[in-house]
Design an enzyme around this catalytic site. Structure first.
Site, short mmCIF file in Angstrom:
data_model
loop_
_atom_site.label_atom_id
_atom_site.label_comp_id
_atom_site.label_asym_id
_atom_site.label_seq_id
_atom_site.Cartn_x
_atom_site.Cartn_y
_atom_site.Cartn_z
N GLU A 50 0.72 -1.10 -0.03
CA GLU A 50 -0.04 0.09 0.14
C GLU A 50 0.98 1.29 0.23
O GLU A 50 1.81 1.25 0.74
CB GLU A 50 -0.69 -0.06 1.20
CG GLU A 50 -1.95 1.27 1.18
CD GLU A 50 -2.75 1.13 2.30
OE1 GLU A 50 -2.61 0.41 3.35
OE2 GLU A 50 -3.51 2.20 2.51
N ARG A 276 5.27 -12.75 9.67
CA ARG A 276 5.99 -11.53 9.25
C ARG A 276 7.15 -11.42 10.07
O ARG A 276 7.54 -12.23 10.99
CB ARG A 276 5.16 -10.45 9.34
CG ARG A 276 4.78 -10.21 10.92
CD ARG A 276 4.11 -8.67 11.06
NE ARG A 276 3.02 -8.67 10.21
CZ ARG A 276 2.85 -7.31 9.41
NH1 ARG A 276 3.80 -6.60 9.68
NH2 ARG A 276 1.99 -7.28 8.61
N LYS A 286 4.30 0.76 9.61
CA LYS A 286 4.43 1.88 8.97
C LYS A 286 3.76 3.16 9.69
O LYS A 286 4.02 4.31 9.65
CB LYS A 286 3.55 1.99 7.78
CG LYS A 286 4.62 1.19 6.52
CD LYS A 286 4.07 1.23 5.15
CE LYS A 286 3.11 0.14 4.89
NZ LYS A 286 2.40 0.04 3.49
P1 ATP Z 1 2.76 -2.35 7.99
O1 ATP Z 1 2.10 -3.34 8.98
O2 ATP Z 1 4.16 -1.93 8.16
O3 ATP Z 1 2.11 -1.00 7.92
P2 ATP Z 1 1.51 -3.47 5.82
O4 ATP Z 1 1.10 -5.10 5.93
O5 ATP Z 1 0.27 -2.79 6.11
O6 ATP Z 1 2.73 -3.26 6.85
P3 ATP Z 1 1.77 -3.52 3.09
O7 ATP Z 1 2.10 -2.30 2.17
O8 ATP Z 1 0.08 -3.84 2.80
O9 ATP Z 1 2.22 -3.18 4.51
O10 ATP Z 1 2.55 -4.72 2.88
C1 ATP Z 1 2.74 -5.01 1.58
C2 ATP Z 1 3.29 -6.59 1.64
O11 ATP Z 1 4.60 -6.75 2.31
C3 ATP Z 1 2.34 -7.30 2.06
O12 ATP Z 1 2.06 -8.33 1.45
C4 ATP Z 1 2.55 -7.83 3.59
O13 ATP Z 1 2.11 -8.86 4.04
C5 ATP Z 1 4.27 -7.70 3.62
N1 ATP Z 1 4.65 -7.33 4.60
C6 ATP Z 1 4.57 -6.30 5.50
N2 ATP Z 1 5.11 -6.08 6.45
C7 ATP Z 1 5.86 -7.25 6.50
C8 ATP Z 1 6.54 -7.99 7.45
N3 ATP Z 1 7.04 -7.46 8.63
N4 ATP Z 1 7.32 -9.11 7.34
C9 ATP Z 1 7.03 -9.84 6.17
N5 ATP Z 1 6.01 -9.27 5.27
C10 ATP Z 1 5.48 -7.96 5.38
MG MG Z 2 -1.33 -3.71 4.66
#
Ligand code: ATP
Ligand code: MG
Length: 577
Positions: A50, A276, A286
């Site tokens: 995102e 994760r 984020k």
């Molecule tokens: P955050 O929790 O940091 O805001 P998010 O999951 O909302 O992260 P996205 O931009 O939706 O952020 O993430 C893009 C991809 O990266 C998704 O497929 C998510 O599962 C993966 N991802 C995000 N954080 C991690 C992590 N700590 N370890 C592994 N994969 C991750």
């Molecule tokens: Mg997300």
């Protein structure tokens, strides 16, 4: 298939990508391939960020996994922006994300997509669900949603709007689309099962009213599809075969599959979940990283103390070291915290192979070599990188006055101190053996301020004929030629292992380490370092790995960032304490 079980964490070399470890996801894909359920045998994955922040090291895990699988199975990996929340998203993030994925060494080729490009199709599919009787417009006020939804152990209650006619739903959804209703007043809900033990199946919202300008579609839309509705449909539209996501989406999988089944999509991607990455001594969400940036607690998203890809890059991390780290930690279903030292280890290993060596004295103590001729300078030869003979050599000027590290001298050293003390001998790296004859101290403090030493001309490195053996070798810089360079030293951004879990009444920012950045103004470097350019990697001998900061350095005036110490000082501290 080759035997990959012999892969070790240390296998990464210069410019190389380590052999991928077997993991349960690759096993799953192999099974799907052998069962023939992947229609033309092409594996298609996606990385779906995102655009509401910069990428962090957790994203790197997902990037390496998705792009790595596409590479190894000769399929492809799409970069898809999951841009369904106009309020939080921005083109700055869209650009930084592309830059970071490329920098990590991955290429999506033609396959750059935006969920917002599918808004029209997704809208049509919502209409289709309404026509099938599988969705309805609900007017329950937001503050009552929770009460209707209930808790997992008890069924929820039906909304009074659940049994609206298809015609009425179509009219109402159309009005939502036209912007007739205010935000929050209505949502479109999937009509599934209010007594499901899985809360996500209790008539989840799939469309909401949002009157914010979108970074790509502008003011065109007044309604936006929810993540759960968008993600599965975007995957299906793109023909994704395996949709890899983190464990918290496991409970969303029934909804993912429900949507695809009700809409009879020709493509049925497999959602597979993995744990994760969480790293000690840092935060990864984020939302929290954004707070650090907007509250000015760090110097932007690419502050070298941030766990963002851009922060790590500015700090001096290499793409190979991050890929190696992701390979080392592997992919599992088990939640756990990875110690940040594992990441640092990957960096040391890579930089040991590629960093140019340099001599820099951080905290100088003057040494006068009394038997060295006044005014004489000789050029000594030093290797640029002992791990890489193609890197060649450099010239080091040597003269009568030099600097050594204050820490490398003790007035009254213990026996095991193999560095300099009164009457003791050490080797100056690439130069001579010297003996300390006299210590000049500051009368006020008693601190040594200058050492008078003598050198043995027979002991020149490379042509030593003396047969002398000494235990210590010191780094040094010629006082006449040395140049002063600012050096930024970093420590952990947080003082506690899990700042993500603050105590009651505290915020994660209460755990910031006030000493995470210290600037060393006293460092004296060998003269060649003045021409160091951002993008070059250095090992300051006996101290650590450093890079010129790409924001603060100017031509001829580098400012250095310490990427990582030469050894894991924390591990040492915890062993001895
Ligand atoms: P955050 O929790 O940091 O805001 P998010 O999951 O909302 O992260 P996205 O931009 O939706 O952020 O993430 C893009 C991809 O990266 C998704 O497929 C998510 O599962 C993966 N991802 C995000 N954080 C991690 C992590 N700590 N370890 C592994 N994969 C991750
Ligand atoms: Mg997300």
């Amino acid at each position: 298939m080759s035997d990959e079980s012999t892969n070790t964490a240390t296998a990464a070399g210069k410019n190389s990508t380590p052999t991928p470890q077997r993991n349960f996801i690759r096993q799953h894909i192999d099974d799907d391939l052998s069962k023939g359920v992947v229609s033309d045998g092409t594996i298609i994955t996606r990385f779906p960020p995102e655009p509401n922040g910069y990428l962090h090291i957790g994203h790197a895990k997902s990037i390496c996994l998705n792009f790595g699988i596409a590479r190894d199975y000769r399929g492809r990996c799409h970069l898809r922006f999951d841009d369904t929340n106009p309020a939080a998203e921005d083109v700055e993030y869209v650009q930084s994300i592309q830059e970071d994925v490329r920098w990590l060494g991955f290429d999506w080729g033609e396959n750059l997509f935006f969920a917002s490009d599918y808004f029209e199709q997704i809208y049509d599919m919502a209409v289709q669900l309404i026509r099938q009787g599988h969705a309805y417009v609900c007017e329950i006020p937001q503050d009552q949603w929770g009460e209707y939804r209930g808790v997992p152990s008890k069924p929820g209650r039906h909304s009074p709007f659940r049994d609206r006619s298809v015609e009425e739903n179509l009219v109402e959804f159309g009005k939502m689309k036209q912007g007739v209703y205010p935000e929050g007043s209505r949502v479109l809900r999937a009509r599934i099962d209010m007594s499901s033990p899985n809360i996500h199946m209790r008539d989840p919202a799939i469309y909401r009213i949002k009157k914010a300008a979108h970074h790509r579609t502008g003011d065109h839309w007044k309604i936006y599809p929810m993540y759960d509705f968008t993600h599965c449909l975007s995957d299906a539209i793109e023909g994704i075969t395996h949709s890899l996501c983190t464990l918290e989406f496991e409970v969303h999988r029934p909804l993912y599959e429900w949507v695809l089944e009700k809409l009879s999509t020709p493509c049925r991607p497999q959602q597979i979940e993995f744990a994760r990455l969480s790293l000690s001594y840092t935060v990864m969400s984020k939302r929290r990283l954004l707070k650090l940036v907007t509250d000015g607690l760090v110097d932007g998203w690419d502050d070298p103390r941030m766990p963002t890809i851009s922060g790590l890059r500015r700090r001096g991390y290499t793409p190979a070291s991050i890929r190696d780290f992701c390979e080392t930690i592997g992919v599992t279903k088990y939640k756990g915290i990875t110690d940040i030292s594992v990441l640092e280890h990957s960096l040391r290993q890579d930089l040991n192979l590629r960093a140019e060596r340099a001599m820099v004295v951080m905290n100088p103590l003057k040494v006068v070599i009394t038997n060295y001729p006044q005014g004489q300078v000789e050029m000594l030869s030093a290797v640029k990188n002992p791990e890489d003979s193609s890197a060649g050599t450099r010239d080091l000027p040597f003269g009568r006055e030099i600097y050594i590290e204050k820490d490398d001298f003790m007035v009254d050293p213990p026996k095991k101190f193999f560095r300099l003390g009164p009457g003791r001998e050490v080797r100056l790296k690439y130069a001579y053996i010297i003996r300390c004859d006299e210590v000049i101290t500051d009368p006020a403090t008693g601190e040594p301020v200058e050492l008078r030493c003598s050198y043995d001309p027979e002991t020149r490195s490379g042509s030593d004929t003396s047969g002398k053996k000494v235990k210590g070798t010191l780094h040094w810089v010629s006082a006449l030629h040395g140049v002063n360079v600012p050096v930024r030293m970093f420590d952990r951004l947080f003082n506690v292992e899990k700042p993500d879990e603050p105590e009651e009444g505290k915020s994660f920012t209460d755990y910031l380490n006030p000493d995470s950045l210290t600037i060393v103004e006293t460092a004296i470097a060998e003269p060649d370092l003045l021409s160091a350019q951002p993008g070059q990697y250095f090992q300051f001998e006996r101290i650590g790995y450093f890079v010129p900061d790409h924001r603060l350095s100017q031509p001829g005036k580098p400012v250095f960032n310490r990427s990582v110490a030469l050894k894991d000082s924390w591990a040492k501290a915890s062993r001895t304490s």
